[in-house]
Design an enzyme around this catalytic site. Structure first.
Site, PDB file in Angstrom:
ATOM      1  CE  LYS A  23      -3.648  12.900 -48.992  1.00 41.06           C
ATOM      2  NZ  LYS A  23      -4.671  12.391 -48.341  1.00 41.06           N
ATOM      3  CG  HIS A  61      -6.670  16.700 -48.307  1.00 47.26           C
ATOM      4  ND1 HIS A  61      -5.835  16.943 -49.494  1.00 47.26           N
ATOM      5  CD2 HIS A  61      -7.228  15.479 -48.461  1.00 47.26           C
ATOM      6  CE1 HIS A  61      -6.100  15.805 -50.267  1.00 47.26           C
ATOM      7  NE2 HIS A  61      -6.653  14.925 -49.578  1.00 47.26           N
ATOM      8  CB  SER A 108     -10.055  14.320 -48.904  1.00 48.73           C
ATOM      9  OG  SER A 108     -10.837  13.190 -48.549  1.00 48.73           O
TER      10      SER A 108
HETATM   11  C1  LIG Z   1      -5.069  11.125 -47.798  1.00 47.23           C
HETATM   12  C2  LIG Z   1      -5.640  11.023 -46.426  1.00 47.23           C
HETATM   13  C3  LIG Z   1      -5.170  10.029 -45.589  1.00 47.23           C
HETATM   14  C4  LIG Z   1      -4.142   9.148 -45.901  1.00 47.23           C
HETATM   15  O1  LIG Z   1      -2.839   9.665 -45.788  1.00 47.23           O
HETATM   16  P1  LIG Z   1      -1.694   9.039 -46.525  1.00 47.23           P
HETATM   17  O2  LIG Z   1      -0.472   9.568 -45.898  1.00 47.23           O
HETATM   18  O3  LIG Z   1      -1.746   9.079 -48.030  1.00 47.23           O
HETATM   19  O4  LIG Z   1      -1.712   7.393 -46.326  1.00 47.23           O
HETATM   20  C5  LIG Z   1      -5.750  10.198 -44.196  1.00 47.23           C
HETATM   21  N1  LIG Z   1      -6.780  10.895 -44.066  1.00 47.23           N
HETATM   22  C6  LIG Z   1      -7.197  11.811 -44.927  1.00 47.23           C
HETATM   23  C7  LIG Z   1      -8.453  12.722 -44.711  1.00 47.23           C
HETATM   24  C8  LIG Z   1      -6.911  11.913 -46.199  1.00 47.23           C
HETATM   25  O5  LIG Z   1      -7.191  12.839 -46.945  1.00 47.23           O
END
Ligand SMILES: *Cc1c(COP(=O)(O)O)cnc(C)c1O
Length: 391
Positions: free
Chosen positions: A239, A208, A180
């Protein structure tokens, strides 16, 4: 009387380091241009990769679900909080991912906590990339399993850890699919091969990569053609999918286990009707819109090529996540502020999220950005980058 003054020391330290950030309150807009302090600002920091947060079909599904079910689900999934749309979402997601089953959680964060925290015991070992997401690290902290960390994408270290792990009941190799903060892709084919050689389970967090990598955004397993060889895939619905929530995609056995054992699933109220229904609509939109992913990648590649030509250091980026490496937290935040003064919002990411000297402004290019939007951002970046001595 007791008070919380002991907390202020750490905040003062954050201020001294240039790492103190008040929250930014957005006043409207949900595409590439948003309103901040009454000003139109180009959004370059949102995970809304495909512009789905404002998709008319998702909005309509949410409104209709509120009319039919109300605004809340009223309970955890295992008591009275499983609506037919939760079940339908899980079946559609499983068909989309090509796995036997999926299980939806309230967020990607709680998905990792729920899975890692429940499947691993003291006789197991988890082997984790050093740059894995905080929710993976916290999930591992919830277990009594042994842990080994390998240097980022270092397959020799991973193999060494696997070699030393033969005596455990289960070995689980866990990695982000797309990292990320750096925007690079895990070497999943090599990880899978090593895992198969040493009889280990493969766990990929595709937060992601969901909606970004693979055919129609099916994720990194699909991108590398590894169907059936990755035991646990985690996706987020927050996301690129544009709503909120997370899910496990894997076997029916794992789903059954998690329903009975994953504490973040068992003890937290299920997704609201509007959220479940709009996620369901998003999966349908994804399934028939490969052009969204094509536009996302063509925008990302355009932007990265121009940034490299300007002389910026984009680190390991190979996806729509494009970091511009700046340096110290204070320099990074100054660069981010200078960009905002030019009308471009790109949040600085600093220690402890990344190393102290690897502060960066992280750009996320989306399918909603037009070429004019990207050129506007690139112009601002070139001007501010020269002043900051980055190029
Ligand atoms: C953003 C993210 C999460 C968390 O996801 P949410 O739905 O925002 O709680 C988990 N793992 C990774 C690698 C992320 O980038």
């Amino acid at each position: 009387m007791a008070n919380l003054d002991f907390l202020s020391k750490e905040l003062e330290q954050l201020k001294a380091d240039g790492r103190y950030r008040p929250l930014t309150e957005w006043e409207g807009g949900s595409g590439s241009w948003m309103t901040l302090g009454g000003r139109r600002v180009l959004q370059m920091s949102s995970n809304n990769y495909l512009g789905l947060t404002a998709h008319p079909e998702l909005k309509r599904a949410a409104i209709e679900a509120i009319e039919k079910y109300g605004v809340g689900s009223g309970s955890v999934r295992t008591i009275a909080g499983t609506l037919d749309i939760h079940g339908k979402l899980e079946r559609e997601l499983a068909a989309f991912k090509g796995t036997e089953a999926t299980l939806v959680f309230q967020s990607g964060f709680t998905t990792n906590q729920g899975i890692l925290g429940s499947i691993l015991g003291p006789d197991d070992v988890v082997i984790s990339d050093e740059l894995n997401h905080a929710s993976i690290i916290d999930g591992i902290r919830l277990t009594k399993a042994s842990r080994k960390v390998f240097a980022h994408k270092d397959l020799d270290q991973l193999e060494q850890a696997l070699k030393e792990s033969a005596s455990y009941r289960a070995r689980v190799v866990v990695t982000d699919g797309v990292f990320s903060m750096d925007g690079d892709i895990a070497p999943l084919p090599a990880i899978v091969e090593l895992a198969e050689r040493y009889d280990a389970v493969v766990y990929v967090d595709d937060a992601h990569a969901s909606g970004v990598l693979g055919r129609n955004g099916k994720g990194s397993t699909d991108h590398f053609g590894l169907h059936g060889r990755v035991h646990i895939q985690v996706g987020t619905l927050s996301k690129a999918i544009g709503v909120s929530g997370g899910y496990m995609a894997g076997s029916a056995l794992l789903k059954d286990y998690l329903i009975h054992k994953a504490r973040s699933f068992l003890f937290s109220t299920s997704q609201t009707p509007a959220v479940a229904a709009s996620c369901l609509a998003a999966v349908k939109v994804l399934g028939r819109s490969p052009e969204l992913i094509e536009r996302l990648w063509s925008n990302a590649n355009y932007c990265r090529e121009k940034l490299l030509a300007l002389g910026f250091d984009t680190g390991m980026s190979e996806t729509p996540i494009i970091p511009i490496i700046v340096g110290s937290p204070a320099d990074t935040m100054r660069f981010s502020d200078a960009l905002l003064a030019e009308g471009v919002y790109a949040q600085g990411i600093v220690y402890p999220t990344v190393a102290m000297d690897k502060g960066r402004v992280r750009l996320i290019v989306t399918a909603s950005h037009t070429r004019e939007d990207l050129d506007f951002a690139l112009d601002a970046l070139a001007r501010t980058g020269r002043i900051a001595g980055l190029i």
